[in-house]
Motif scaffolding. Structure first.
Motif, PDB file in Angstrom:
ATOM      1  N   VAL A   6      41.826  52.448  56.068  1.00 60.06           N
ATOM      2  CA  VAL A   6      41.526  51.061  56.599  1.00 60.06           C
ATOM      3  C   VAL A   6      40.108  50.926  57.702  1.00 60.06           C
ATOM      4  O   VAL A   6      39.204  50.375  57.477  1.00 60.06           O
ATOM      5  N   ALA A   7      40.136  52.009  58.414  1.00 62.77           N
ATOM      6  CA  ALA A   7      39.013  52.064  59.515  1.00 62.77           C
ATOM      7  C   ALA A   7      37.806  52.584  58.865  1.00 62.77           C
ATOM      8  O   ALA A   7      36.759  52.136  59.080  1.00 62.77           O
ATOM      9  N   LYS A   8      37.910  53.839  57.998  1.00 68.81           N
ATOM     10  CA  LYS A   8      36.997  54.401  57.439  1.00 68.81           C
ATOM     11  C   LYS A   8      35.912  53.301  56.281  1.00 68.81           C
ATOM     12  O   LYS A   8      34.869  53.229  56.626  1.00 68.81           O
ATOM     13  N   VAL A   9      36.738  52.791  55.738  1.00 68.32           N
ATOM     14  CA  VAL A   9      35.944  51.876  54.684  1.00 68.32           C
ATOM     15  C   VAL A   9      35.300  50.716  55.395  1.00 68.32           C
ATOM     16  O   VAL A   9      34.159  50.560  54.820  1.00 68.32           O
ATOM     17  N   HIS A  10      36.228  50.184  56.527  1.00 67.77           N
ATOM     18  CA  HIS A  10      35.464  48.944  57.165  1.00 67.77           C
ATOM     19  C   HIS A  10      34.350  49.436  57.974  1.00 67.77           C
ATOM     20  O   HIS A  10      33.396  48.631  57.888  1.00 67.77           O
ATOM     21  N   ASN A  11      34.434  50.659  58.578  1.00 67.24           N
ATOM     22  CA  ASN A  11      33.341  50.708  59.546  1.00 67.24           C
ATOM     23  C   ASN A  11      32.032  51.848  59.065  1.00 67.24           C
ATOM     24  O   ASN A  11      31.244  51.544  59.598  1.00 67.24           O
ATOM     25  N   LEU A  12      32.406  52.603  58.052  1.00 66.32           N
ATOM     26  CA  LEU A  12      31.664  53.515  57.580  1.00 66.32           C
ATOM     27  C   LEU A  12      31.277  53.424  55.996  1.00 66.32           C
ATOM     28  O   LEU A  12      30.073  53.675  55.615  1.00 66.32           O
ATOM     29  N   GLY A  13      32.087  52.837  55.148  1.00 67.13           N
ATOM     30  CA  GLY A  13      31.905  52.665  53.892  1.00 67.13           C
ATOM     31  C   GLY A  13      31.943  51.067  53.404  1.00 67.13           C
ATOM     32  O   GLY A  13      31.649  50.331  54.084  1.00 67.13           O
ATOM     33  N   HIS A  14      32.150  51.221  52.171  1.00 69.72           N
ATOM     34  CA  HIS A  14      32.353  50.052  51.323  1.00 69.72           C
ATOM     35  C   HIS A  14      33.668  50.059  50.516  1.00 69.72           C
ATOM     36  O   HIS A  14      33.680  51.047  49.971  1.00 69.72           O
ATOM     37  N   PRO A  15      34.214  48.913  50.030  1.00 66.16           N
ATOM     38  CA  PRO A  15      35.212  49.100  49.097  1.00 66.16           C
ATOM     39  C   PRO A  15      34.696  49.183  47.761  1.00 66.16           C
ATOM     40  O   PRO A  15      33.586  48.599  47.470  1.00 66.16           O
ATOM     41  N   PRO A  16      35.313  49.940  46.918  1.00 70.88           N
ATOM     42  CA  PRO A  16      34.692  50.285  45.651  1.00 70.88           C
ATOM     43  C   PRO A  16      34.857  49.082  44.657  1.00 70.88           C
ATOM     44  O   PRO A  16      33.801  48.707  43.736  1.00 70.88           O
ATOM     45  N   ARG A  17      35.638  48.068  45.213  1.00 68.49           N
ATOM     46  CA  ARG A  17      35.777  46.856  44.245  1.00 68.49           C
ATOM     47  C   ARG A  17      35.467  45.534  45.280  1.00 68.49           C
ATOM     48  O   ARG A  17      36.008  45.576  46.428  1.00 68.49           O
ATOM     49  N   ARG A  18      35.599  44.313  44.669  1.00 66.01           N
ATOM     50  CA  ARG A  18      35.781  43.153  45.362  1.00 66.01           C
ATOM     51  C   ARG A  18      36.123  41.892  44.324  1.00 66.01           C
ATOM     52  O   ARG A  18      35.930  41.668  43.213  1.00 66.01           O
ATOM     53  N   VAL A  19      36.862  41.030  44.994  1.00 69.51           N
ATOM     54  CA  VAL A  19      37.567  39.978  44.361  1.00 69.51           C
ATOM     55  C   VAL A  19      36.615  38.765  44.423  1.00 69.51           C
ATOM     56  O   VAL A  19      35.720  38.659  45.346  1.00 69.51           O
ATOM     57  N   VAL A  20      36.625  37.997  43.230  1.00 70.79           N
ATOM     58  CA  VAL A  20      35.681  36.639  43.283  1.00 70.79           C
ATOM     59  C   VAL A  20      36.546  35.652  42.696  1.00 70.79           C
ATOM     60  O   VAL A  20      37.447  35.668  42.074  1.00 70.79           O
ATOM     61  N   LEU A  21      36.129  34.580  42.764  1.00 70.41           N
ATOM     62  CA  LEU A  21      36.717  33.365  42.100  1.00 70.41           C
ATOM     63  C   LEU A  21      35.609  32.967  41.141  1.00 70.41           C
ATOM     64  O   LEU A  21      34.566  33.074  41.325  1.00 70.41           O
ATOM     65  N   LEU A  22      36.371  32.638  39.868  1.00 77.22           N
ATOM     66  CA  LEU A  22      35.424  32.420  38.829  1.00 77.22           C
ATOM     67  C   LEU A  22      35.819  30.881  38.248  1.00 77.22           C
ATOM     68  O   LEU A  22      36.910  30.485  38.035  1.00 77.22           O
ATOM     69  N   ASP A  23      34.748  30.071  38.262  1.00 75.08           N
ATOM     70  CA  ASP A  23      34.986  28.780  37.638  1.00 75.08           C
ATOM     71  C   ASP A  23      34.715  28.968  36.100  1.00 75.08           C
ATOM     72  O   ASP A  23      33.468  29.127  35.797  1.00 75.08           O
ATOM     73  N   LEU A  24      35.403  28.812  35.306  1.00 77.35           N
ATOM     74  CA  LEU A  24      35.679  29.190  33.953  1.00 77.35           C
ATOM     75  C   LEU A  24      34.994  27.889  33.214  1.00 77.35           C
ATOM     76  O   LEU A  24      35.564  26.599  33.377  1.00 77.35           O
ATOM     77  N   ASP A  25      34.386  28.060  31.882  1.00 75.44           N
ATOM     78  CA  ASP A  25      33.952  26.908  31.066  1.00 75.44           C
ATOM     79  C   ASP A  25      34.976  26.744  30.202  1.00 75.44           C
ATOM     80  O   ASP A  25      35.529  27.836  29.414  1.00 75.44           O
ATOM     81  N   GLY A  26      35.597  25.535  30.378  1.00 73.57           N
ATOM     82  CA  GLY A  26      36.684  25.294  29.476  1.00 73.57           C
ATOM     83  C   GLY A  26      36.544  24.412  28.309  1.00 73.57           C
ATOM     84  O   GLY A  26      37.560  23.857  27.550  1.00 73.57           O
ATOM     85  N   SER A  27      35.130  24.338  27.812  1.00 72.72           N
ATOM     86  CA  SER A  27      34.926  23.541  26.724  1.00 72.72           C
ATOM     87  C   SER A  27      35.400  24.313  25.512  1.00 72.72           C
ATOM     88  O   SER A  27      35.604  23.367  24.374  1.00 72.72           O
ATOM     89  N   GLU A  28      35.772  25.387  25.392  1.00 76.90           N
ATOM     90  CA  GLU A  28      36.466  26.295  24.097  1.00 76.90           C
ATOM     91  C   GLU A  28      37.826  25.773  24.146  1.00 76.90           C
ATOM     92  O   GLU A  28      38.517  26.006  23.049  1.00 76.90           O
ATOM     93  N   GLY A  29      38.570  25.511  25.180  1.00 79.36           N
ATOM     94  CA  GLY A  29      39.847  25.129  25.356  1.00 79.36           C
ATOM     95  C   GLY A  29      40.685  26.324  24.964  1.00 79.36           C
ATOM     96  O   GLY A  29      42.028  26.328  24.525  1.00 79.36           O
ATOM     97  N   VAL A  30      40.153  27.498  25.317  1.00 79.72           N
ATOM     98  CA  VAL A  30      40.837  28.533  25.201  1.00 79.72           C
ATOM     99  C   VAL A  30      41.410  29.027  26.695  1.00 79.72           C
ATOM    100  O   VAL A  30      40.613  29.249  27.322  1.00 79.72           O
ATOM    101  N   PRO A  31      42.786  29.448  26.876  1.00 74.37           N
ATOM    102  CA  PRO A  31      43.238  30.037  27.984  1.00 74.37           C
ATOM    103  C   PRO A  31      42.719  31.426  28.346  1.00 74.37           C
ATOM    104  O   PRO A  31      42.679  32.225  27.370  1.00 74.37           O
ATOM    105  N   VAL A  32      42.553  31.587  29.414  1.00 70.47           N
ATOM    106  CA  VAL A  32      42.180  33.115  29.965  1.00 70.47           C
ATOM    107  C   VAL A  32      43.378  33.550  30.659  1.00 70.47           C
ATOM    108  O   VAL A  32      43.771  33.559  31.722  1.00 70.47           O
TER     109      VAL A  32
END
Length: 369
Positions: free
Chosen positions: A257-283
């Motif tokens: 926890v300390a090393k990644v926060h202070n000296l490095g970067h997390p390998p992944r990151r979370v994002v929110l996606l606003d999805l195009d619903g025009s196709e009517g296909v559930p993701v």
């Protein structure tokens, strides 16, 4: 969890991690509105573990990521149990009543959490019990909605603002958690029948887990076993915000926890996606996220949660590679159809490296005389 809410008119059982409670009662959008307004309750798929004994808080403090020593009676906290490499194993939603610490966790994780804690007692004055068979958990966005329900513990989610000692990577000044006023009440299973009768009589409104999940996604709130996998560390999900105290003593996984926060970067990151619903296909959960790179579509992550929000429409949380630019054009594949996904940054590309280590100037040594 019990069958009382599943016996209510219109109840449709949830599957997966939410098995055992209703997904909806026939009107998911209306249920979302009632839940968001703070006028409805929802039975959530949670397990309950208790820790009693004089050493309970100091012992839990030594094992998990949050500072729990001195936690006042009735106060709420969230803590993570990490493995030695800093990966998330358990999420603990904690409230202490002065003699017992009540831990709310995801239902499938309760037994393994209780087993682990019991093995770690050694000679300390603590007793651990899995009470999931005796208690259910009912949630609402207002404590008022829970009034009149017999409860042994009431937990208020600290996600709304960074906890003392916590750190948030989110840079949006209007963080959507400002509306996340979530409470969870630990209720004896025997009292649920009375709550169900109130609902049937129209004295209470009810919602299912689909409604809750849509609101959770919109608030960027991560969930164990849904938005996490065997590699997840807190930084990737902005979970340092509510469940990690950066200045407390040693605990399992602290070095990472300390090393990644202070000296490095997390390998992944979370994002929110606003999805195009025009196709009517559930993701679906697990749908692959692609980014355009040099004219080609490259796989960069996976959808971890998805729902239809009553105001925003189709939304999802996805965990992607940290190096994907915040302005990258993303698409999600669902049912063989490419669905456009507008990226809302939660954890930015530059998350971490809070302490810049000065570079050592390598000057050639002067020749000896």
């Amino acid at each position: 969890m019990s069958t009382d809410f599943l016996s209510l008119p219109g109840a449709v059982a949830a599957t997966g991690i939410d098995a055992g409670v209703p997904a909806h009662y026939g009107n998911p959008m209306g249920e979302q509105r009632a839940l968001a307004d703070g006028t409805a309750v929802v039975e959530v798929a949670r397990g309950v573990v208790t820790v009693s004994g004089d050493d309970r808080l100091s012992w839990l403090d030594s094992l998990t990521s949050q500072r729990l020593i001195g936690l006042p009676a009735g106060a709420s906290a969230e803590s993570l149990l990490l493995d030695p490499n800093g990966r998330i194993e358990h999420d603990l939603r904690i409230v202490d009543d002065g003699s017992t610490t009540w831990i709310i966790t995801e239902a499938p994780a309760a037994a393994s959490l209780a087993t682990f804690l019991d093995r770690m007692r050694f000679m300390l004055r603590v007793e651990v019990a899995d009470r999931s068979a005796d208690f259910s958990v009912i949630g609402a966005f207002s404590a008022v909605a829970l009034d009149g329900i017999e409860s042994v513990a009431l937990w208020q989610d600290p996600w709304r603002s960074p906890s003392p000692g916590g750190v948030t990577y989110a840079q949006n000044p209007e963080h959507p958690s400002s509306e996340w006023t979530w409470f969870e009440s630990v209720v004896p299973v025997a009292s649920l029948a009375a709550v169900a009768l109130d609902i049937v009589a129209g004295r209470r409104r009810v919602a299912g887990t689909l409604a809750l999940d849509a609101l959770r996604i919109a608030a960027w709130r991560p969930r164990l076993g849904v938005d996490t996998d065997e590699r997840s560390i807190p930084h990737e999900l902005d979970w340092l915000r509510s469940a990690v105290h950066m200045n407390k003593g040693c605990y399992r996984g602290q070095e990472t926890v300390a090393k990644v926060h202070n000296l490095g970067h997390p390998p992944r990151r979370v994002v929110l996606l606003d999805l195009d619903g025009s196709e009517g296909v559930p993701v679906p959960t697990g749908a692959v996220v692609f980014a355009e790179r040099a004219g080609e579509q490259v796989e960069v992550g996976l959808v971890t949660s998805s729902a239809i929000h009553y105001e925003r429409g189709p939304v999802a949380l996805a965990v992607i590679k940290r190096t994907v630019p915040s302005g990258a054009v993303l698409t999600v594949m669902a049912d063989g159809i490419a669905i456009a996904a507008a990226q809302e940054v939660i954890v930015p590309e530059g998350a971490g490296r809070a302490v810049e280590v000065p570079r050592i100037s390598r000057v050639a040594a002067a020749p000896r005389a």
